[in-house]
Design an enzyme around this catalytic site. Sequence first.
Site, short mmCIF file in Angstrom:
data_model
loop_
_atom_site.label_atom_id
_atom_site.label_comp_id
_atom_site.label_asym_id
_atom_site.label_seq_id
_atom_site.Cartn_x
_atom_site.Cartn_y
_atom_site.Cartn_z
N PRO A 93 8.03 36.38 43.33
CA PRO A 93 6.95 36.62 44.31
C PRO A 93 7.51 37.09 45.65
O PRO A 93 8.49 36.55 46.13
CB PRO A 93 6.24 35.28 44.43
CG PRO A 93 7.11 34.29 43.77
CD PRO A 93 8.09 34.98 42.90
N GLU A 94 6.90 38.11 46.21
CA GLU A 94 7.29 38.62 47.52
C GLU A 94 6.18 38.26 48.52
O GLU A 94 5.24 37.56 48.15
CB GLU A 94 7.51 40.15 47.42
CG GLU A 94 8.51 40.50 46.32
CD GLU A 94 8.74 42.00 46.14
OE1 GLU A 94 8.62 42.74 47.13
OE2 GLU A 94 9.05 42.41 45.01
N HIS A 151 7.25 22.28 31.94
CA HIS A 151 7.97 22.90 33.05
C HIS A 151 7.53 22.36 34.41
O HIS A 151 7.84 22.92 35.44
CB HIS A 151 7.83 24.42 33.01
CG HIS A 151 8.41 25.03 31.77
ND1 HIS A 151 9.75 24.90 31.46
CD2 HIS A 151 7.85 25.72 30.76
CE1 HIS A 151 9.98 25.52 30.32
NE2 HIS A 151 8.84 26.01 29.85
#
Length: 273
Positions: A2-3, A92
């Site tokens: 993710p940016e 997870h």
Amino acid sequence: MPELPEVENVRATLAELVIGKEIDQVIIGVPKMIVGMPAQQFVGNMIGQKIEAVRRRGKFLLIDTTDGTLLSHLRMEGKYRLHNATDPVDKHTHVTFHFTDDTELRYLDVRKFGTMELVLKGQEELTKSIQKLGPEPLSPSFEKSTFATKLKKSGRAVKTVLLDQSLVAGIGNIYADEICFQAKVLPERPANTLRSAEITRLYESTKTIMAEAVALGGSTIRTYVNSQGKIGGYQDKLQVYGEKGNPCPVCGTPIVKIKLNGRGTHFCPKCQK
Ligand SMILES: [Zn+2]
């Protein structure tokens, strides 16, 4: 990974989901994700805290509580999900914040690269992580003169400098390729060979592309979705990223993909100089 636009989307949705909730239990499955203090101390400091705000700086989420600010970096694949405490737990899930209303915020991370660092409220500027960040591209502190000076001083590839979070915060692999394409600059050009007009185009493209990507909720590439499970809308706007072999939307030349410092890099060999 993710940016800025994707983290901003996560920030906005997290704010809707968790502001006002009070933490009464924290479960940490992967202690190495907690940096700066032992996991048990982190748990102790978080219990009894109410979530007051969710901010962002670069690719960091900043979660303000009654007394602290939690710096959370999602790295490659970190995600937050709000659940009822009775919902099945995904394998997870590595950190869980349980709230007094019997919901919980779960942090999932297949690759376990994400980090969480707790500091006193509002003291994030004192951390090394935040200190090394350059300006936000969508804030007035992002100035063309400083951007130009830093580019002119660097012999590294333009894309590599764009990815350096100290020049401008929040750009990653996808948007660096898109910015170079819109600015008509080859990503591998040494930054100190750029002409003034090219620097101006890179500066303007950085602002335009980041603003549009934020407005559309970021790009859903592979696994990224926001905390409400919604995908972004900018992936349909990508011009070169992921388009290897497809015609350039401007001139029709097939888009080329190379490795630049280990990162998959896409460009049009005709439009970009
Ligand atoms: Zn082209």
